[in-house]
Scaffold this motif. Structure first.
Motif, PDB file in Angstrom:
ATOM      1  N   UNK A   1      11.294 -36.540  35.501  1.00  0.00           N
ATOM      2  CA  UNK A   1      11.256 -36.610  36.955  1.00  0.00           C
ATOM      3  C   UNK A   1      12.137 -35.505  37.520  1.00  0.00           C
ATOM      4  N   UNK A   2      11.628 -34.787  38.504  1.00  0.00           N
ATOM      5  CA  UNK A   2      12.406 -33.726  39.140  1.00  0.00           C
ATOM      6  C   UNK A   2      13.458 -34.378  40.031  1.00  0.00           C
ATOM      7  N   UNK A   3      14.733 -34.081  39.789  1.00  0.00           N
ATOM      8  CA  UNK A   3      15.794 -34.708  40.576  1.00  0.00           C
ATOM      9  C   UNK A   3      15.851 -34.157  42.001  1.00  0.00           C
ATOM     10  N   UNK A   4      16.506 -34.891  42.869  1.00  0.00           N
ATOM     11  CA  UNK A   4      16.703 -34.429  44.245  1.00  0.00           C
ATOM     12  C   UNK A   4      18.190 -34.429  44.553  1.00  0.00           C
ATOM     13  N   UNK A   5      18.595 -33.486  45.358  1.00  0.00           N
ATOM     14  CA  UNK A   5      19.973 -33.432  45.838  1.00  0.00           C
ATOM     15  C   UNK A   5      20.994 -32.911  44.861  1.00  0.00           C
ATOM     16  N   UNK A   6      20.583 -32.257  43.752  1.00  0.00           N
ATOM     17  CA  UNK A   6      21.543 -31.766  42.768  1.00  0.00           C
ATOM     18  C   UNK A   6      21.889 -30.292  42.938  1.00  0.00           C
ATOM     19  N   UNK A   7      21.127 -29.562  43.722  1.00  0.00           N
ATOM     20  CA  UNK A   7      21.394 -28.128  43.852  1.00  0.00           C
ATOM     21  C   UNK A   7      22.714 -27.894  44.581  1.00  0.00           C
ATOM     22  N   UNK A   8      23.344 -26.774  44.259  1.00  0.00           N
ATOM     23  CA  UNK A   8      24.592 -26.402  44.949  1.00  0.00           C
ATOM     24  C   UNK A   8      24.368 -26.311  46.448  1.00  0.00           C
ATOM     25  N   UNK A   9      23.258 -25.730  46.840  1.00  0.00           N
ATOM     26  CA  UNK A   9      22.926 -25.565  48.253  1.00  0.00           C
ATOM     27  C   UNK A   9      22.847 -26.922  48.938  1.00  0.00           C
ATOM     28  N   UNK A  10      22.165 -27.860  48.318  1.00  0.00           N
ATOM     29  CA  UNK A  10      22.004 -29.193  48.887  1.00  0.00           C
ATOM     30  C   UNK A  10      23.347 -29.906  49.008  1.00  0.00           C
ATOM     31  N   UNK A  11      24.185 -29.776  47.995  1.00  0.00           N
ATOM     32  CA  UNK A  11      25.509 -30.406  48.035  1.00  0.00           C
ATOM     33  C   UNK A  11      26.371 -29.834  49.145  1.00  0.00           C
ATOM     34  N   UNK A  12      26.349 -28.506  49.315  1.00  0.00           N
ATOM     35  CA  UNK A  12      27.126 -27.873  50.399  1.00  0.00           C
ATOM     36  C   UNK A  12      26.626 -28.332  51.758  1.00  0.00           C
ATOM     37  N   UNK A  13      25.314 -28.408  51.891  1.00  0.00           N
ATOM     38  CA  UNK A  13      24.696 -28.811  53.168  1.00  0.00           C
ATOM     39  C   UNK A  13      25.100 -30.239  53.533  1.00  0.00           C
ATOM     40  N   UNK A  14      25.149 -31.132  52.549  1.00  0.00           N
ATOM     41  CA  UNK A  14      25.526 -32.521  52.807  1.00  0.00           C
ATOM     42  C   UNK A  14      27.019 -32.713  53.036  1.00  0.00           C
ATOM     43  N   UNK A  15      27.835 -31.787  52.552  1.00  0.00           N
ATOM     44  CA  UNK A  15      29.286 -31.888  52.712  1.00  0.00           C
ATOM     45  C   UNK A  15      29.773 -31.424  54.078  1.00  0.00           C
ATOM     46  N   UNK A  16      28.912 -30.772  54.846  1.00  0.00           N
ATOM     47  CA  UNK A  16      29.323 -30.252  56.161  1.00  0.00           C
ATOM     48  C   UNK A  16      29.470 -31.343  57.167  1.00  0.00           C
TER      49      UNK A  16
END
Length: 128
Positions: free
Chosen positions: A113-128
């Protein structure tokens, strides 16, 4: 964003993978373009850097060669294949640690299964 600033965004295994791509591209460019890194090869490195930052598998990604998601643009994918075919065998002599890490990584299986929310970009975006 400058290349140095972007490089800080990649840590762990992704930073090692970027260093591997950078080393392979440098070997290829010195042999074929007589430059340390020309504009065309620098564009490949920058594209790889962006794709590593946005990889859905995050820091635990296997090698791109067998990935079910082809995120590289076709011209960069073809250029990366040419670079890696040429520089891959030379990496064992010039950068043995990076080469062995890359070979080990290429045996790693992709998750079903392709994971979601693991990319560095996604993590930075959610941390803002």
């Amino acid at each position: 964003m400058t290349e140095q600033k972007k490089a800080v965004l990649l840590t762990g295994h992704l930073a090692v993978e970027l260093n591997t791509i950078r080393a392979m591209t440098t070997i290829y460019c010195k042999a074929h373009h007589q430059h340390c890194v020309c504009e065309q090869c620098l564009a490949l490195i920058e594209h790889a850097q962006q794709k590593l930052d946005r990889c859905v598998y995050g820091d635990n990604k296997p090698a791109c060669k067998h990935c079910p998601i082809h995120c590289y643009k076709p011209q960069f994918r073809q250029q990366a294949q040419v670079v890696m075919r040429y520089a891959g065998p030379k990496m064992l002599l010039r950068h043995p640690v990076l080469a062995i890490k890359h070979l080990i990584k290429s045996t790693k299986k992709f998750p079903e299964v392709i994971p979601t929310g693991l990319s560095n970009y996604h993590k930075r975006k959610n941390n803002k």
